[in-house]
Enzyme design. Sequence first.
Site, PDB file in Angstrom:
ATOM      1  N   HIS A 165      40.874 -23.997  16.514  1.00  0.00           N
ATOM      2  CA  HIS A 165      40.862 -22.896  15.546  1.00  0.00           C
ATOM      3  C   HIS A 165      40.139 -21.690  16.141  1.00  0.00           C
ATOM      4  CE1 HIS A 165      37.026 -24.988  14.790  1.00  0.00           C
ATOM      5  NE2 HIS A 165      36.563 -23.790  14.480  1.00  0.00           N
ATOM      6  N   GLY A 206      41.153  26.128  33.667  1.00  0.00           N
ATOM      7  CA  GLY A 206      40.561  24.828  33.350  1.00  0.00           C
ATOM      8  C   GLY A 206      39.095  24.854  32.988  1.00  0.00           C
ATOM      9  N   LYS A 207      38.529  26.059  32.780  1.00  0.00           N
ATOM     10  CA  LYS A 207      37.090  26.139  32.505  1.00  0.00           C
ATOM     11  C   LYS A 207      36.729  25.489  31.168  1.00  0.00           C
ATOM     12  CE  LYS A 207      36.652  30.642  32.980  1.00  0.00           C
ATOM     13  NZ  LYS A 207      38.039  31.005  33.368  1.00  0.00           N
ATOM     14  N   SER A 208      37.432  25.880  30.109  1.00  0.00           N
ATOM     15  CA  SER A 208      37.080  25.372  28.780  1.00  0.00           C
ATOM     16  C   SER A 208      37.347  23.878  28.643  1.00  0.00           C
ATOM     17  CB  SER A 208      37.836  26.149  27.696  1.00  0.00           C
ATOM     18  OG  SER A 208      37.358  27.479  27.614  1.00  0.00           O
ATOM     19  N   TYR A 238      26.748 -16.603  14.730  1.00  0.00           N
ATOM     20  CA  TYR A 238      27.372 -17.900  14.428  1.00  0.00           C
ATOM     21  C   TYR A 238      28.787 -17.968  14.994  1.00  0.00           C
ATOM     22  CZ  TYR A 238      29.212 -21.878  11.846  1.00  0.00           C
ATOM     23  OH  TYR A 238      29.799 -23.081  11.514  1.00  0.00           O
TER      24      TYR A 238
END
Length: 281
Positions: A39, A178-180, A78
Amino acid sequence: MSAVNWVFTLNFAGEVPVLSFDERVQYAVWQHERVNHDHIQGVIQLKKKAKMNTVKNIIGGNPHLEKMKGSIEEASAYAQKEESRVAGPWSYGELLKKGSHKRKIMELIKDPENELEEPQKYRRAMAWSAMDESRKLAEEGGFPYTLYSWQETVLGLLEEEPNDRIIIWVYGPNGNEGKSQFGKFLGLKKDYLYLPGGKTQDMTYMLMKNPKANVVMDIPRCNSEYLNYQFMELIKNRTIFSYKYEPVGCIINNKIHVIVLANVLPDYEKISQDRIKIIYC
């Protein structure tokens, strides 16, 4: 009967069932056990209360369910006991302890009425939750674009020990460089603070939440003529004072990286030239 925390047992024969959860689940842990039969023994913590049939559908396979009686920590331990373990344990998500800060935030945003009763807390909780989710995605996936050479250069500089002088100034006059995107990616790291410029008091107020953080200043083109050189020097000197809402300040020993992302070059009449290391996009 509805609840957030449940324990479950899923009997099976043959191959071990593969459990898969979605955004309704905050945390789950389970393992393959064998006593008289095979189980799955597990624990599931939901983001909001759900009825038994809903939880059964989330887990799948018609498990036996019981509403958790003890603490989530006890149930989780448990479900991972070694005595009857065959394989596992496996886990999903992050456990929220009762009374934890994160649990309080989750409970606050679950009830829309809180937006009317405690609007300030509700807005802060929503912002914190969205930021936390974005941070996890960034940690799992890394930077989602191919790095430009200038970005690799900056990452290399950030791996070095910071000093009390140098400000990394990323200059790209054309935009779409691509700075931000790069600035936001850094800002999602837990030891960085992302700021889109602003007044000294506003920015020091934000920094006081994590005064040892490295700072990324992503300056919009429309604000280029209002670059806050005072703030740059204050935080590089590790003297942080905010008088917004309440006076609070500190002088800190640690050194940090300061990265400025801008469409303009620095004004050397307002800041010492030897402080600036320019990286061209």
